[in-house]
Motif scaffolding. Structure first.
Motif, PDB file in Angstrom:
ATOM      1  N   LYS A 150       1.016  -1.269   0.120  1.00  0.00           N
ATOM      2  CA  LYS A 150       0.065  -0.159   0.029  1.00  0.00           C
ATOM      3  C   LYS A 150       0.954   1.409  -0.035  1.00  0.00           C
ATOM      4  O   LYS A 150       0.491   2.098  -0.561  1.00  0.00           O
ATOM      5  N   ALA A 151       1.967   1.439   0.484  1.00  0.00           N
ATOM      6  CA  ALA A 151       2.976   2.280   0.636  1.00  0.00           C
ATOM      7  C   ALA A 151       3.765   2.581  -0.493  1.00  0.00           C
ATOM      8  O   ALA A 151       4.465   3.467  -0.611  1.00  0.00           O
ATOM      9  N   GLY A 152       3.981   1.516  -1.276  1.00  0.00           N
ATOM     10  CA  GLY A 152       4.630   1.349  -2.435  1.00  0.00           C
ATOM     11  C   GLY A 152       6.141   1.324  -2.069  1.00  0.00           C
ATOM     12  O   GLY A 152       6.856   2.178  -2.904  1.00  0.00           O
ATOM     13  N   GLU A 153       6.405   0.599  -1.256  1.00  0.00           N
ATOM     14  CA  GLU A 153       7.750   0.528  -0.813  1.00  0.00           C
ATOM     15  C   GLU A 153       8.785   0.002  -1.724  1.00  0.00           C
ATOM     16  O   GLU A 153       8.301  -0.835  -2.556  1.00  0.00           O
ATOM     17  N   PRO A 154      10.105   0.256  -1.861  1.00  0.00           N
ATOM     18  CA  PRO A 154      10.904  -0.318  -2.842  1.00  0.00           C
ATOM     19  C   PRO A 154      11.142  -1.575  -2.873  1.00  0.00           C
ATOM     20  O   PRO A 154      10.786  -2.425  -1.806  1.00  0.00           O
ATOM     21  N   GLY A 155      11.011  -2.305  -4.099  1.00  0.00           N
ATOM     22  CA  GLY A 155      10.739  -3.558  -4.164  1.00  0.00           C
ATOM     23  C   GLY A 155       9.321  -4.295  -4.349  1.00  0.00           C
ATOM     24  O   GLY A 155       9.072  -5.624  -4.417  1.00  0.00           O
ATOM     25  N   THR A 156       8.559  -3.522  -4.082  1.00  0.00           N
ATOM     26  CA  THR A 156       7.049  -3.728  -4.267  1.00  0.00           C
ATOM     27  C   THR A 156       6.461  -3.213  -5.806  1.00  0.00           C
ATOM     28  O   THR A 156       6.936  -2.307  -6.138  1.00  0.00           O
ATOM     29  N   SER A 157       5.179  -4.153  -6.008  1.00  0.00           N
ATOM     30  CA  SER A 157       4.595  -3.713  -7.300  1.00  0.00           C
ATOM     31  C   SER A 157       3.080  -3.979  -6.861  1.00  0.00           C
ATOM     32  O   SER A 157       2.696  -4.878  -6.345  1.00  0.00           O
ATOM     33  N   LYS A 158       2.297  -2.665  -6.860  1.00  0.00           N
ATOM     34  CA  LYS A 158       0.716  -2.836  -6.682  1.00  0.00           C
ATOM     35  C   LYS A 158      -0.028  -3.441  -7.778  1.00  0.00           C
ATOM     36  O   LYS A 158      -1.087  -4.148  -7.350  1.00  0.00           O
ATOM     37  N   VAL A 159       0.604  -3.604  -8.836  1.00  0.00           N
ATOM     38  CA  VAL A 159      -0.258  -4.035 -10.021  1.00  0.00           C
ATOM     39  C   VAL A 159      -0.693  -5.450  -9.992  1.00  0.00           C
ATOM     40  O   VAL A 159      -1.981  -5.428 -10.180  1.00  0.00           O
ATOM     41  N   PRO A 160      -0.067  -6.562  -9.625  1.00  0.00           N
ATOM     42  CA  PRO A 160      -0.804  -7.751  -9.506  1.00  0.00           C
ATOM     43  C   PRO A 160      -1.638  -7.906  -8.616  1.00  0.00           C
ATOM     44  O   PRO A 160      -2.592  -8.783  -8.701  1.00  0.00           O
TER      45      PRO A 160
END
Length: 277
Positions: A150-160
């Motif tokens: 939710k915070a869009g932290e490095p190494g994450t992707s919200k898309v999937p």
């Protein structure tokens, strides 16, 4: 008065001992192929330079759990868009997919809308890649990972996981362990370190007994045996504690350990489309 009380307690105990046990809900487990990973630079999986100059082919595994009439997926693998993609031998790490989850489920007569729950071990792309194919399912994911997404932290992707992150689909952020069906048959295990909310899964089968699905508490046997920590884990101390707990559970529960990325562990479960039960 005391005699009457003791008599009543004795009668209650006898009734409890002789009553027919409540029939357990049948549970089955099936491994699904969610892709192949070419770790051309295996040393990425060690922060102590244990695998310099080595490479290894790994697998991406997903699991279908049947609990009575309910279906749950554990992890959703690499993105379906990678189907048929050639592997680049020069890339430090590359991957491909042979068959999508939807295709494999169709082969055993299961439609996407029949999947009521998706359990996610952690937020890395090779574990959430095909989740969007099941928008009607409830997402179970570690709260630490959910918050990071939710915070869009490095190494994450919200898309999937967009439908769940934006609240369109139902999500259950999991803190600690979670008894998924409320009967002890399937338990999400709190094993942070690889990511903040990383979880493994414990499945109890009537015939096979306890099965432990690793998530990414370790990526292959040598990594597991040596308590190896990849340099990209989010917390080293938590990683060591998680693998210690996982091994303790494996020993005390006499569980079959499935390291999800190790192709050598695939044969511990029946070959697709057969069920372990």
């Amino acid at each position: 008065m005391k005699k009457l009380l003791f008599a009543a307690l004795a009668a209650t105990a006898l009734t409890a001992q002789t009553a027919a046990p409540k029939p357990a809900v049948p549970v089955k487990l099936m491994r699904l192929d969610c892709g192949t990973v070419a770790a051309n630079d295996l040393d990425q999986f060690s922060d102590t330079r244990a695998y310099v100059g080595q490479s290894k082919r790994l697998t991406a595994s997903c699991y279908l759990i049947k609990h009575g009439d309910a279906y749950m997926l554990w992890d959703t693998g690499l993105p379906a868009a990678m189907k048929g993609k050639p592997i680049d031998p020069k890339a430090p790490m590359d991957a491909t997919v042979t068959a999508t989850l939807v295709e494999q489920l169709a082969a055993v007569g299961i439609k996407p809308e029949q999947i009521s729950m998706i359990g996610i071990s952690h937020y890395h792309f090779d574990h959430i890649g095909q989740a969007a194919a099941f928008p009607g399912a409830t997402l179970l994911i570690g709260k630490g990972d959910f918050d990071a997404l939710k915070a869009g932290e490095p190494g994450t992707s919200k898309v999937p996981l967009a439908p769940w992150i934006d609240g369109t689909a139902k999500s259950v952020p999991v803190s600690g362990d979670k008894d998924v069906f409320g009967d002890g048959s399937v338990t999400m295990l709190d094993l942070p370190g690889h990511t903040p909310g990383h979880h493994g899964l414990l499945v109890h089968l009537a015939g096979m007994g306890n099965v432990l699905l690793s998530g990414d508490v370790a990526h292959f046997r040598e990594n597991y045996d040596s308590d190896g920590v990849p340099g990209f884990n989010t917390n080293r101390a938590d990683s060591i504690a998680a693998i210690e707990r996982f091994k303790g559970l494996a020993k005390n529960l006499k569980a079959t350990v499935i390291i999800q990325h190790d192709p050598r562990d695939i044969a511990k479960l029946p070959a697709f489309p057969n069920w372990a039960d």
